[in-house]
Write a protein that holds these residues in place. Structure first.
Motif, PDB file in Angstrom:
ATOM      1  N   GLY A   1       3.146  19.553  73.754  1.00  0.00           N
ATOM      2  CA  GLY A   1       3.333  19.672  72.308  1.00  0.00           C
ATOM      3  C   GLY A   1       4.507  20.578  71.957  1.00  0.00           C
ATOM      4  N   THR A   2       4.622  21.703  72.686  1.00  0.00           N
ATOM      5  CA  THR A   2       5.711  22.642  72.422  1.00  0.00           C
ATOM      6  C   THR A   2       7.053  22.021  72.771  1.00  0.00           C
ATOM      7  OG1 THR A   2       4.244  24.509  72.842  1.00  0.00           O
ATOM      8  CG2 THR A   2       6.605  24.937  72.997  1.00  0.00           C
TER       9      THR A   2
ATOM     10  N   PHE B   1       7.861  19.401  70.242  1.00  0.00           N
ATOM     11  CA  PHE B   1       8.230  20.092  68.997  1.00  0.00           C
ATOM     12  C   PHE B   1       9.694  20.514  69.026  1.00  0.00           C
ATOM     13  CE2 PHE B   1       9.063  24.347  67.270  1.00  0.00           C
ATOM     14  CZ  PHE B   1       8.988  24.069  65.917  1.00  0.00           C
TER      15      PHE B   1
ATOM     16  N   ARG C   1      12.602  19.295  66.563  1.00  0.00           N
ATOM     17  CA  ARG C   1      13.283  20.324  65.771  1.00  0.00           C
ATOM     18  C   ARG C   1      14.800  20.198  65.922  1.00  0.00           C
ATOM     19  NH1 ARG C   1      12.996  25.940  68.587  1.00  0.00           N
ATOM     20  NH2 ARG C   1      14.427  24.770  69.913  1.00  0.00           N
TER      21      ARG C   1
ATOM     22  N   VAL D   1      -1.770  31.959  72.367  1.00  0.00           N
ATOM     23  CA  VAL D   1      -1.168  31.728  71.055  1.00  0.00           C
ATOM     24  C   VAL D   1      -2.234  31.217  70.077  1.00  0.00           C
ATOM     25  CG1 VAL D   1       0.433  30.213  69.811  1.00  0.00           C
ATOM     26  CG2 VAL D   1       1.199  31.431  71.836  1.00  0.00           C
TER      27      VAL D   1
ATOM     28  N   PHE E   1       7.209  27.139  59.500  1.00  0.00           N
ATOM     29  CA  PHE E   1       7.354  25.936  60.312  1.00  0.00           C
ATOM     30  C   PHE E   1       7.370  24.662  59.481  1.00  0.00           C
ATOM     31  CE2 PHE E   1       6.301  28.866  63.672  1.00  0.00           C
ATOM     32  CZ  PHE E   1       7.058  28.382  64.721  1.00  0.00           C
TER      33      PHE E   1
ATOM     34  N   LEU F   1      13.720  35.774  64.912  1.00  0.00           N
ATOM     35  CA  LEU F   1      13.374  35.002  66.120  1.00  0.00           C
ATOM     36  C   LEU F   1      12.425  33.859  65.757  1.00  0.00           C
ATOM     37  CD1 LEU F   1      12.802  37.891  68.717  1.00  0.00           C
ATOM     38  CD2 LEU F   1      14.857  36.497  68.394  1.00  0.00           C
ATOM     39  N   LEU F   2      11.497  34.161  64.858  1.00  0.00           N
ATOM     40  CA  LEU F   2      10.538  33.136  64.419  1.00  0.00           C
ATOM     41  C   LEU F   2      11.261  32.000  63.692  1.00  0.00           C
ATOM     42  CD1 LEU F   2       7.225  32.884  64.132  1.00  0.00           C
ATOM     43  CD2 LEU F   2       7.798  33.199  61.743  1.00  0.00           C
TER      44      LEU F   2
ATOM     45  N   ALA G   1      13.073  29.864  66.110  1.00  0.00           N
ATOM     46  CA  ALA G   1      12.153  28.956  66.810  1.00  0.00           C
ATOM     47  C   ALA G   1      11.715  27.810  65.898  1.00  0.00           C
ATOM     48  CB  ALA G   1      10.930  29.724  67.308  1.00  0.00           C
TER      49      ALA G   1
ATOM     50  N   ARG H   1      13.746  36.066  74.637  1.00  0.00           N
ATOM     51  CA  ARG H   1      13.509  34.664  75.020  1.00  0.00           C
ATOM     52  C   ARG H   1      12.014  34.390  75.089  1.00  0.00           C
ATOM     53  NH1 ARG H   1      17.839  35.166  78.800  1.00  0.00           N
ATOM     54  NH2 ARG H   1      16.422  35.275  80.586  1.00  0.00           N
ATOM     55  N   ALA H   2      11.278  35.362  75.631  1.00  0.00           N
ATOM     56  CA  ALA H   2       9.825  35.187  75.720  1.00  0.00           C
ATOM     57  C   ALA H   2       9.204  35.142  74.326  1.00  0.00           C
ATOM     58  CB  ALA H   2       9.218  36.313  76.547  1.00  0.00           C
ATOM     59  N   ALA H   3       9.726  35.975  73.412  1.00  0.00           N
ATOM     60  CA  ALA H   3       9.199  35.970  72.043  1.00  0.00           C
ATOM     61  C   ALA H   3       9.482  34.625  71.368  1.00  0.00           C
ATOM     62  CB  ALA H   3       9.821  37.114  71.239  1.00  0.00           C
TER      63      ALA H   3
ATOM     64  N   SER I   1       9.893  31.759  72.895  1.00  0.00           N
ATOM     65  CA  SER I   1       9.070  30.680  73.443  1.00  0.00           C
ATOM     66  C   SER I   1       7.630  30.810  72.972  1.00  0.00           C
ATOM     67  CB  SER I   1       9.225  30.524  74.959  1.00  0.00           C
ATOM     68  OG  SER I   1       8.611  31.565  75.628  1.00  0.00           O
ATOM     69  N   ALA I   2       7.164  32.034  72.699  1.00  0.00           N
ATOM     70  CA  ALA I   2       5.829  32.180  72.096  1.00  0.00           C
ATOM     71  C   ALA I   2       5.814  31.545  70.699  1.00  0.00           C
ATOM     72  CB  ALA I   2       5.433  33.649  72.018  1.00  0.00           C
ATOM     73  N   ALA I   3       6.880  31.802  69.933  1.00  0.00           N
ATOM     74  CA  ALA I   3       6.951  31.228  68.580  1.00  0.00           C
ATOM     75  C   ALA I   3       7.064  29.704  68.642  1.00  0.00           C
ATOM     76  CB  ALA I   3       8.122  31.826  67.813  1.00  0.00           C
ATOM     77  N   GLU I   4       7.793  29.197  69.657  1.00  0.00           N
ATOM     78  CA  GLU I   4       7.886  27.738  69.801  1.00  0.00           C
ATOM     79  C   GLU I   4       6.527  27.142  70.131  1.00  0.00           C
ATOM     80  OE1 GLU I   4      10.989  27.445  72.713  1.00  0.00           O
ATOM     81  OE2 GLU I   4      12.538  27.135  71.179  1.00  0.00           O
ATOM     82  N   SER I   5       5.709  27.896  70.873  1.00  0.00           N
ATOM     83  CA  SER I   5       4.392  27.323  71.169  1.00  0.00           C
ATOM     84  C   SER I   5       3.488  27.349  69.941  1.00  0.00           C
ATOM     85  CB  SER I   5       3.755  27.952  72.412  1.00  0.00           C
ATOM     86  OG  SER I   5       3.636  29.319  72.263  1.00  0.00           O
ATOM     87  N   VAL I   6       3.793  28.227  68.980  1.00  0.00           N
ATOM     88  CA  VAL I   6       3.109  28.123  67.684  1.00  0.00           C
ATOM     89  C   VAL I   6       3.492  26.788  67.035  1.00  0.00           C
ATOM     90  CG1 VAL I   6       2.924  29.085  65.353  1.00  0.00           C
ATOM     91  CG2 VAL I   6       2.978  30.622  67.318  1.00  0.00           C
ATOM     92  N   GLY I   7       4.786  26.449  67.097  1.00  0.00           N
ATOM     93  CA  GLY I   7       5.243  25.154  66.576  1.00  0.00           C
ATOM     94  C   GLY I   7       4.563  23.995  67.285  1.00  0.00           C
ATOM     95  N   GLY I   8       4.402  24.125  68.620  1.00  0.00           N
ATOM     96  CA  GLY I   8       3.722  23.090  69.396  1.00  0.00           C
ATOM     97  C   GLY I   8       2.272  22.931  68.973  1.00  0.00           C
TER      98      GLY I   8
END
Lengths: 229, 226
Positions: free
Chosen positions: A120-121, A124, A128, A171, A190, B14-15, B18, B41-43, B45-52
């Motif tokens: 999903g990520t 996404f 995007r 998350v 988002f 960063l958010l 992402a 970068r880790a932050a 990718s964490a925000a991108e997984s929120v998008g996921g």
């Protein structure tokens, strides 16, 4: 812990989302009770089987598995389109971009690393980037690990390495625990293609408040990752 | 850890990066910082997984007009989707060509914009070259400060991000080194001074103008029209 929280989308998508009425919003000092105005647009936090989708992408990559692709398409294509519509993309373009994203999934499946991100990520980020290319005509530079100037991640002790499943889990936990006021601005970040200033305007909040809520939310998400970030 | 960067972009930037909603100029700065900062970068990718997560959970209310088989057919017969080719070589003007370690997102961006950098004199020991942007939006440019130079004391009408690419500078008793990012807004008045060890080169993203403060403001102001 079963997460039953329902994070509803505060406003119904219309053709002119920018003109939409500001969503109802309660201050944190009051008891949180966001009412579900349009359950059809609800985003729920029920567990989703991420592993399945990730292994489907891997099957596409390794064996060009067409039925795995069909399953991915069935799940993701309408969701990508719905996501894009909410961001205010016009319907024809949302359809095109969803198709283009799925074509990329087929072509670039070999680039998917299930250790780094959930399906999903990964999907996404493809959607995007295609949207930014197509709609905003803006350039969006990305870091490149092949760059001579790139500073690689430090080697981590084995017990600190987290995989994509754990990351997804953390998350989800973090998102479920966000106070409503923070969850709202994260969701708007988002789902609405708007700078923070416009989000603030829509919520009738000072820009600084929107930013600090986003900052607090990010901090919480990072804390859940145990500062592995 | 001495090699870890000390000063990072704000989390909300960063958010937004992402989420894909950050303006172009700030995105360039963030991508350049990410090249140098595993932490951010880790932050991201964490925000991108929120998008996921959102993508996985969004109500699939919009039906597709084509089937999986249609898309497979297009993917297989269409060849590559027409995308502008990634810029290969970068023809940055000669006097910063020695900055071979300019991270690729910035290098590619300058090459992509296709401008020849014009260095403008901004006062003793200070030169600025705009890369892109205009008064109505964010501006992105490079600042070169001679070793040991102290900039005029100044405030800002809006937000400003500065990222060090080479050398260092000190501002409000913080030392910013390669990769570090300083954020300033209307509330911040500072007087950065470049380290003595070498020329300091910074990437600067501004919205709104700089404001000179102090006795010489009327003289300095026209020079600072970034």
């Amino acid at each position: 812990m079963l997460q039953t929280a329902v994070l509803q989308w505060p406003g119904r998508w219309t053709k002119k989302p920018r003109a939409a009425a500001p969503p109802q919003f309660r201050d944190s000092s009051q008891p949180a009770s966001l009412t579900v105005k349009s359950p059809k647009l609800a985003v729920t936090l029920e567990p989703v089987q991420h592993e399945d989708f990730s292994s489907l992408v891997v099957s596409v990559a390794t064996t060009r598995d067409r039925s795995a692709f069909a399953r991915l398409f069935e799940h993701y294509a309408p969701r990508i389109k719905s996501f894009l519509l909410r961001q205010g993309t016009d319907p024809a373009q949302a359809e095109d971009l969803a198709q283009e994203t799925m074509m990329s999934v087929w072509r670039k499946a070999a680039m998917f690393d299930p250790a780094k991100a959930s399906a999903g990520t990964w999907i996404f980020t493809i959607a995007r980037n295609l949207r930014i290319d197509a709609i905003r005509k803006a350039r969006r530079p990305e870091f490149d690990p092949e760059d001579p100037a790139f500073v690689p991640d430090a080697e981590k002790p084995a017990d600190e390495v987290i995989n994509a499943d754990q990351m997804g889990c953390m998350v989800r936990e973090a998102m479920a625990e966000l106070p409503d006021e923070q969850a709202l601005v994260v969701r708007m970040s988002f789902f609405e293609d708007k700078p923070h200033a416009e989000i603030a305007e829509q919520l009738r909040l000072p820009l600084g408040t929107v930013k600090s809520r986003l900052r607090l939310a990010m901090r919480r998400i990072k804390e859940h990752l145990g500062d592995r970030a | 850890m001495s090699d870890r960067l000390m000063y990072h972009p704000a989390d909300e930037s960063l958010l937004a990066y992402a989420a894909g909603t950050l303006d172009e100029a700030t995105s360039v700065l963030i991508a350049t910082h990410l090249s140098l900062c595993p932490h951010c970068r880790a932050a991201v990718s964490a925000a991108e997984s929120v998008g996921g997560e959102y993508l996985d959970r969004v109500e699939p209310s919009a039906a597709m007009k084509v089937s999986a088989a249609d898309v497979l057919a297009m993917a297989e017969q269409g060849g590559e989707v027409a995308r502008p080719a990634a810029p290969q070589a970068c023809e940055i003007v000669a006097d910063i060509a020695d900055m071979a370690d300019m991270p690729r997102p910035l290098r590619n961006y300058i090459s992509d914009v296709g401008i020849k950098l014009k260095w403008r004199w901004m006062g003793p020991g200070v030169r600025y070259a705009q890369i892109a942007g205009d008064d109505a939006s964010e501006k992105i440019g490079l600042l070169r400060i001679a070793p040991g130079t102290r900039l005029p004391r100044h405030g800002h009408t809006d937000e400003e991000y500065t990222m060090v690419l080479a050398g260092s500078y000190e501002s409000a008793s913080c030392r910013y080194r390669r990769g570090d990012v300083e954020w300033a807004d209307a509330a911040v008045v500072h007087q950065p001074s470049a380290g003595r060890e070498q020329e300091c080169v910074c990437l600067v993203v501004t919205r709104g103008a700089l404001k000179a403060t102090g006795l010489f403001a009327p003289i300095i102001q026209p020079l600072m029209a970034i």
